[in-house]
Structure formats: structure tokens, C-alpha cells
Design a protein around this motif. Structure first.
Motif, PDB file in Angstrom:
ATOM      1  N   VAL A 151       0.837  -1.206   0.000  1.00  0.00           N
ATOM      2  CA  VAL A 151       0.000   0.000   0.000  1.00  0.00           C
ATOM      3  C   VAL A 151       0.870   1.253   0.000  1.00  0.00           C
ATOM      4  O   VAL A 151       0.725   2.137  -0.839  1.00  0.00           O
ATOM      5  N   MET A 196       1.092   1.778  -3.797  1.00  0.00           N
ATOM      6  CA  MET A 196      -0.120   2.454  -4.256  1.00  0.00           C
ATOM      7  C   MET A 196      -0.140   3.954  -3.953  1.00  0.00           C
ATOM      8  O   MET A 196      -0.606   4.744  -4.769  1.00  0.00           O
ATOM      9  N   VAL A 247      -1.255   7.285  -6.252  1.00  0.00           N
ATOM     10  CA  VAL A 247      -2.362   8.194  -5.916  1.00  0.00           C
ATOM     11  C   VAL A 247      -1.867   9.630  -5.893  1.00  0.00           C
ATOM     12  O   VAL A 247      -2.482  10.543  -6.468  1.00  0.00           O
ATOM     13  N   THR A 252      -1.261  10.960  -9.266  1.00  0.00           N
ATOM     14  CA  THR A 252      -2.505  11.409  -9.920  1.00  0.00           C
ATOM     15  C   THR A 252      -2.854  12.819  -9.473  1.00  0.00           C
ATOM     16  O   THR A 252      -3.208  13.673 -10.294  1.00  0.00           O
ATOM     17  N   ARG A 293      -2.987  16.099 -11.783  1.00  0.00           N
ATOM     18  CA  ARG A 293      -4.184  16.939 -11.897  1.00  0.00           C
ATOM     19  C   ARG A 293      -3.836  18.394 -11.616  1.00  0.00           C
ATOM     20  O   ARG A 293      -4.231  19.293 -12.345  1.00  0.00           O
ATOM     21  N   LEU A 342      -7.568  -1.888   4.436  1.00  0.00           N
ATOM     22  CA  LEU A 342      -6.802  -0.726   3.978  1.00  0.00           C
ATOM     23  C   LEU A 342      -6.437  -0.881   2.507  1.00  0.00           C
ATOM     24  O   LEU A 342      -6.561   0.066   1.722  1.00  0.00           O
ATOM     25  N   TRP A 343      -6.059  -2.113   2.127  1.00  0.00           N
ATOM     26  CA  TRP A 343      -5.693  -2.351   0.725  1.00  0.00           C
ATOM     27  C   TRP A 343      -6.903  -2.104  -0.181  1.00  0.00           C
ATOM     28  O   TRP A 343      -6.791  -1.460  -1.227  1.00  0.00           O
ATOM     29  N   VAL A 387      -7.575   1.718  -0.396  1.00  0.00           N
ATOM     30  CA  VAL A 387      -6.661   2.465  -1.276  1.00  0.00           C
ATOM     31  C   VAL A 387      -6.820   2.007  -2.726  1.00  0.00           C
ATOM     32  O   VAL A 387      -6.790   2.822  -3.646  1.00  0.00           O
ATOM     33  N   ALA A 388      -7.048   0.700  -2.918  1.00  0.00           N
ATOM     34  CA  ALA A 388      -7.212   0.196  -4.286  1.00  0.00           C
ATOM     35  C   ALA A 388      -8.420   0.841  -4.954  1.00  0.00           C
ATOM     36  O   ALA A 388      -8.413   1.090  -6.168  1.00  0.00           O
ATOM     37  N   GLY A 443      -9.235   3.765  -4.723  1.00  0.00           N
ATOM     38  CA  GLY A 443      -8.898   5.131  -5.152  1.00  0.00           C
ATOM     39  C   GLY A 443      -7.837   5.162  -6.221  1.00  0.00           C
ATOM     40  O   GLY A 443      -7.232   6.188  -6.481  1.00  0.00           O
ATOM     41  N   MET A 444      -7.598   4.008  -6.866  1.00  0.00           N
ATOM     42  CA  MET A 444      -6.512   3.934  -7.847  1.00  0.00           C
ATOM     43  C   MET A 444      -6.992   4.109  -9.274  1.00  0.00           C
ATOM     44  O   MET A 444      -6.265   3.792 -10.215  1.00  0.00           O
ATOM     45  N   ARG A 503      -7.304   6.638 -10.901  1.00  0.00           N
ATOM     46  CA  ARG A 503      -6.450   7.669 -11.502  1.00  0.00           C
ATOM     47  C   ARG A 503      -7.205   8.544 -12.493  1.00  0.00           C
ATOM     48  O   ARG A 503      -6.684   8.904 -13.552  1.00  0.00           O
ATOM     49  N   GLN A 504      -8.465   8.837 -12.142  1.00  0.00           N
ATOM     50  CA  GLN A 504      -9.237   9.701 -13.032  1.00  0.00           C
ATOM     51  C   GLN A 504      -8.820  11.148 -12.834  1.00  0.00           C
ATOM     52  O   GLN A 504      -8.426  11.554 -11.742  1.00  0.00           O
ATOM     53  N   PRO A 535     -11.888  13.148 -10.010  1.00  0.00           N
ATOM     54  CA  PRO A 535     -12.029  12.005  -9.122  1.00  0.00           C
ATOM     55  C   PRO A 535     -13.472  11.748  -8.710  1.00  0.00           C
ATOM     56  O   PRO A 535     -14.265  12.674  -8.578  1.00  0.00           O
ATOM     57  N   GLN A 564     -12.186   7.853  -4.875  1.00  0.00           N
ATOM     58  CA  GLN A 564     -10.849   8.356  -5.198  1.00  0.00           C
ATOM     59  C   GLN A 564     -10.552   9.635  -4.424  1.00  0.00           C
ATOM     60  O   GLN A 564      -9.456   9.851  -3.917  1.00  0.00           O
ATOM     61  N   VAL A 617      -9.596   8.756  -0.837  1.00  0.00           N
ATOM     62  CA  VAL A 617      -8.218   8.259  -0.722  1.00  0.00           C
ATOM     63  C   VAL A 617      -7.238   9.409  -0.911  1.00  0.00           C
ATOM     64  O   VAL A 617      -6.263   9.554  -0.170  1.00  0.00           O
ATOM     65  N   GLU A 618      -7.526  10.266  -1.901  1.00  0.00           N
ATOM     66  CA  GLU A 618      -6.618  11.394  -2.152  1.00  0.00           C
ATOM     67  C   GLU A 618      -6.624  12.371  -0.987  1.00  0.00           C
ATOM     68  O   GLU A 618      -5.618  13.023  -0.706  1.00  0.00           O
ATOM     69  N   THR A 663      -4.121  10.777   1.502  1.00  0.00           N
ATOM     70  CA  THR A 663      -2.718  10.947   1.094  1.00  0.00           C
ATOM     71  C   THR A 663      -2.322  12.418   1.167  1.00  0.00           C
ATOM     72  O   THR A 663      -1.223  12.749   1.601  1.00  0.00           O
TER      73      THR A 663
END
Lengths: 164, 261
Positions: free
Chosen positions: A29, A33, A37, A40, A44, B47-48, B51-52, B54-55, B57-58, B61, B65, B68-69, B72
Motif C-alpha cells: 500500500v 499504491m 495516488v 494522480t 491533476r 486498507l488495501w 486504497v485500491a 482510489g486507484m 487515476r481519473q 475524481p 478516489q 483516498v486522495e 494521502t
């Protein structure tokens, strides 16, 4: 308190599984990952700032073109005004010239007419003299029966006419 | 009947081997796959999945997504504010730490007892929080000595220390430095355990007073139950705050290692 009571028998399995599972979380993760993220997000943000910059550039270009257009338009206007002024001046000059010609013609005709009038007047005066002297000779002949020469009579008439 | 079933507030922290793995060993050390390990695995998988999701990648979002963003970005901002530019490379570690603890705390609060399962909060064990604290502390030490060498010891002499106090300040600083992993680990362990014990004690009030008669149930059981609901809300808050505090303190310690004082 099981945390302490079971410490001796469970600490190794707790540590073992925690390290394995947290290690998996970190590598799959966290390392695998999360950077994608964040990438991205960064992409953007970059796109947004690029778009904003492009919009700004387009606006600047539009402003520039507008300024150029304004300049060109004012030049054209000035040119047109110059043209109009020139045409006006030309027309005025032409009119003046025509007026001058016409005036000259009129003047010429006026002097001619005056000459004619004065000629006619002098001719009329001469005729009146002739008629007066003839009439005077006639009158004298009839009343006095005196024959008077034409010359003397006309001198006398001239004298009388000049007096009054 | 429930009257005989004694409610032991500490029983929820008992570790039990699952799937008959009680005798698994490596080099004489027991590595039984316990309920604790099971909930670590559940937290990790949750958790995986989170996060997955949110991947995608649009560019624009979706909700997931975006969520998740947000996390992060939150960790990124935390490190940027506390460590600065150099903090970027710690985002994977701090994110893993924060989210793993957050998911563990939250999942441990799930009212699974209703369907007969037992949620286990492995962050209420100081073996677990202690390992995480030691991990963070090791990173601080490694980064500190890697970047600054022996100059890292200047951490113990803050700027502006009067000469005549040079014999005292480093000792105090050293002690405060060495206490860090303990405070880091114990804080999380104590906060999580206290909340769970409190909930269990209140639930035992509800059960015991109800069993003692309707009057007791109304006068003691209902207020206790209302208090439990309120404390559940508080525990959700504590779950988030403790995860945040752990991540925040770790990033502060990393800041010391990166930038000294």
C-alpha cells in the motif's frame, strides 16, 4: 490484564505477525499504491495550472490583437479623415476657380454693357443736338426769316445745351 | 443465563490461537496465528481495498478516489508542515502507519458482538504499539545518524543553552529523547484499552442492573446505556485522534532527525 499475563507466550507471535502484515501494508500500500495516488493528484494539479496558464496566454493574445486592431482602426480613421479633408480642399479650390471665372465673365459683360450705354448716350446726345439745331434753324427761319448757317446754329445749340 | 455469565472487562484483550495454529514455531519462538494476527490481516486487507478503490487515476475524481486522495494529501501536508521538503519521502511510511492504526482502531470498535463475533483491537496491546513505536524510533535514529553522523548528538544541546548549564541540559534532552518510543507506544495502547474497558464496564452495569430487577434496570441500566452510546461516539473520535497523534509525533521526531534543531 491479558496484555501482561499472556506476554511471555504471545509476544513472539505478535511481533512476527505484526512485522509481516505491517511490512506488507508498507510495501504494497505505502510504497506501491500511495505514490501512484499522489502522482494522480500532482498530475491533476499540473494540468489545472497548465490550463490556467494557457487561458492566461490566450487572453493576453486576445488583448494584443485587440490593441493591434484598435491601432489599425485609428490609423484607418485618420487616413479616411485625411482623404475627406483633401477632397474638401480640392472641391473648395475648384469652386473658387469657377467663381473667379464667372466673376471675370460677369465683369467683362458689365464693362461691355457700360460701354454700350455710354455709346448709346453719346449717340443720343448727338442726335438731340442735331434735332435741336434743326429745330432751332427751322424756328429761326419761320419766325425771323433769317437764314442761319448750320454751323453757327449747331455751335449755339451746343452752347445752350452745355449751359443747361 | 446472563446473570451467571460474569462480564470480565479484560477478557476482550485475550489472545487466542486460531485454526489450531497454537503450536506453530520458528526457532523455538511461538508464531501462532492468533485473533490478534487475524485482525491485523483484516485491517491490512481493508486498507488495501480502500486504497485500491482510489486507484482509478481519473482526472476528475469520484467519491472514493477523492476520499483516498484526501488521506494521502493529509499525510503529505502533515509532513510538509512538520518536516518540510525532505518529508516527501516519508509519506509511504507515515501513511501506512496512520492508516493501519486508524483502521485497526475503527475495526476494533465494530459492534460485531451483536452477530456473535468478537472484534479484537490489536492496538490495545503494548507489544504491538511498542513495535510500531520502536520502528518509528529506529527510523529516526537511522536517518539521524545517516544524515548527520555524530553531529546528530547536537540534538541534545539546543541553541542558546547557557555554558554553565551544559552539564544538565544534554542529560534532560537525552532522557526526553529516550522516553519518546515509550510515550509513543504507551499513549496509543492506553487510550485504546481504556476506552474498551470503559465500554465493557458500562455494559456490565446495564446487564447486571437489568438482571437485578426492572427498577434497577431503569435507574442504572438506561443511564449507563445512554452513556455508552455517547462514549462510543467519543471512542470513534479517540480512534482517529490517536492514529493522528502517532503519525504526528513520528513526523515530528523525523523532523528532528532530518533538520536537527
Amino acid at each position: 490484564m491479558p496484555q501482561i499475563a499472556q506476554l511471555a507466550e504471545t509476544y513472539s507471535s505478535q511481533i512476527f505477525w505484526l512485522l509481516i502484515i505491517f511490512g506488507l501494508v508498507f510495501f504494497i500500500v505505502g510504497r506501491g499504491m500511495v505514490p501512484k495516488v499522489m502522482d494522480t493528484v500532482a498530475q491533476r494539479d499540473r494540468q489545472i495550472s497548465d490550463d490556467l496558464a494557457a487561458a492566461q496566454a490566450a487572453r493576453d493574445a486576445a488583448d494584443e490583437q485587440e490593441a493591434a486592431w484598435r491601432k489599425r482602426e485609428s490609423e484607418n480613421r485618420a487616413e479616411a479623415q485625411a482623404l475627406v479633408a483633401q477632397a474638401k480642399a480640392e472641391a473648395a479650390a475648384k469652386t473658387e476657380k469657377k467663381l473667379a471665372t464667372a466673376q471675370k465673365k460677369v465683369d467683362a459683360r458689365l464693362t461691355e454693357a457700360e460701354e454700350r450705354i455710354s455709346a448709346a448716350r453719346s449717340a443720343a446726345t448727338a442726335e438731340i443736338e442735331a434735332v435741336a439745331s434743326e429745330a432751332a434753324q427751322d424756328i429761326i427761319t419761320r419766325l425771323a426769316g433769317v437764314k442761319v448757317t448750320k454751323t453757327s446754329i449747331s455751335a449755339a445749340v451746343k452752347k445752350a445745351l452745355a449751359n443747361g | 443465563m446472563a446473570a451467571e455469565a460474569k462480564v470480565d472487562p479484560m477478557h476482550q484483550f485475550t489472545i487466542e490461537p486460531l485454526f489450531g495454529s497454537g503450536n506453530w514455531e520458528i526457532a523455538g519462538y511461538n508464531i501462532a496465528f492468533t485473533n490478534s494476527a487475524l485482525w491485523m490481516a483484516i485491517s491490512a486487507v481493508a486498507l488495501w481495498i480502500f486504497v485500491a478503490g482510489g486507484m482509478k487515476r481519473q482526472l476528475v475524481p469520484g467519491r472514493w478516489q477523492m476520499a483516498v486522495e484526501t488521506f494521502t494529501g493529509f499525510i503529505d501536508d502533515l509532513l510538509a508542515a512538520n518536516v518540510g521538503k525532505a518529508g516527501k519521502k516519508y509519506v509511504p511510511y507515515i501513511f501506512s502507519l496512520f492508516m493501519f492504526i486508524l483502521f485497526a482502531n475503527m475495526l476494533g470498535l465494530l459492534p460485531l458482538g451483536v452477530v456473535g463475533l468478537h472484534a479484537f483491537t490489536f492496538t490495545s496491546h503494548f507489544t504491538v504499539t511498542g513495535i510500531l513505536a520502536i520502528l518509528s524510533f529506529s527510523i529516526v535514529l537511522i536517518v539521524g545518524f545517516w544524515r548527520h553522523g555524530l553531529h546528530f548528538f547536537s540534538l541534545f544541546v539546543p541553541h542558546g543553552t547557557p555554558i554553565w548549564l551544559l552539564w544538565l541540559i544534554p542529560v534532560i534532552e537525552l532522557i526526553s529523547f529516550l522516553v519518546r518510543p515509550f510515550s509513543l507506544g504507551l499513549r496509543l495502547f492506553v487510550a485504546m484499552m481504556a476506552g474498551h474497558v470503559l465500554l465493557e464496564v458500562l455494559s456490565s452495569f446495564v446487564i447486571d442492573s437489568s438482571n437485578a430487577g426492572a427498577g434497577w434496570g431503569v435507574f442504572i441500566g438506561i443511564p449507563s446505556f445512554i452513556l455508552m452510546v455517547a462514549i462510543c461516539a467519543l471512542e470513534v473520535l479517540v480512534a482517529g485522534i490517536q492514529a493522528y497523534v502517532f503519525a504526528l509525533l513520528t513526523s515530528l521526531y523525523i523532523n528532528d532527525a532530518e533538520n536537527l534543531h
